[in-house]
Design a protein around this motif. Sequence first.
Motif: not given
Length: 411
Positions: A34, A45-47, A155, A198-199, A202-203, A206
């Motif tokens: 990331y 941008t994905y998990a 998501l 990420y969690w 970054k999540i 937007s």
Amino acid sequence: MPLRTPFWGLFDYQLDLDVYRGGALTVWDGGSLYDAKLLGQMDYTYAPVSVLVLMPFAWMSFEAARIVWSVGIIIALYLVIMLSFRALGRRASWPLRCLAIALVAVVMLLEPVRTTIWYGQINVFLLLLILADLLRDERSRLKGVGTGIAAGIKLTPLLFVLYLALLRRWRTLAGVVGGFVLTAVVGFAFLPRESWAYWTDKIFDSNRVGAPQTLGNQSLRGMIANLMHTDSPNTAVWLVLVLIALGLGMGSAVLAHRRGHELLAVSIVGMTSCAISPMSWGHHWVWFVPLVVICVDLMLRADLSVLRRVVAGAGLVALMLVAFAWRTHFAYPMWFVNRTVPDAYFTGLFFKSQTGPAWAQWFLVYPYNAIFVGTTVATLVVLGLPVVRSRRATLSAPEDPLSDSVETPPR
């Protein structure tokens, strides 16, 4: 544009696929997923679990990957169409399969599908996974897990949790939650550093997906940003519109489910997720594909009145016109993502807002809202009519050349 036009041809770009490969290669080489700028400027941008799914494409050349990916999209489109027909009660037959192949070519004319192929996007695969999961028999113990896995990659399918809660389908809801949690656990097990980043951080950003004021951002937030010409759209206005969209989407989806139209219900929830998301590119709206199948199915049903079949045909034409991959040519050099191009060919009605009249801007910047609102309002009106409520959702066998019999649609 010819399919083989350099750069702009249907199979000559696949930027997002290259980003997926770049993310997988970054992880494979021990880099920070990331923090890396893929292809020089792109964010992943994905998990984290998505990298594990995409890793095989990093191990092959880009040319091989784009061929496998593009063929996979076309096969997935065919399977989505066949699944949709099955959900509408039709048995697989050779005439139906031929129609499905023809419809693959038709839906490739839609901007969401055309752009999915051109960018090498993942949306059609997620659509197939969700439909295969939620349209299966209610007695399946794994129902919901596939949707949870899709949500663990991208998501937006988490909105199906609200839909299932409203229906009190707790076992399927548990499957969605279980599938989602499973993807997070796998991500932490194999990619703990990336998963934590990420969690926990970054999540919530937007803007990593794109600036709100971007032509092609077919979300409510994008509509406000483009109409007001700002990258900081009013949050209160956006939340009010989100609540209205949720009311329309969930209300019509629940009604469609209760009347036995599960494919329509699932498609509406999918479109609602695109509408309320902070950022929804045009290619996120692949949920138009099952809507095309629904319209075609209604047109072929001999037990419906001529008027209803004509209305279904008119709806199909309207959908195709609004979501068609209309071309807009910009005859001057511009910077396009990762290179300078002498001129540009963009697809989608929303690019016509650059040349269209000022009074039509409200529509042109967000044309997919017309399909979303039209579908939800039509569902509420038609399925809410007393004459409809008094009839069973299952229709008698249509006398058409595509099927000898009709199965009961899943409820």
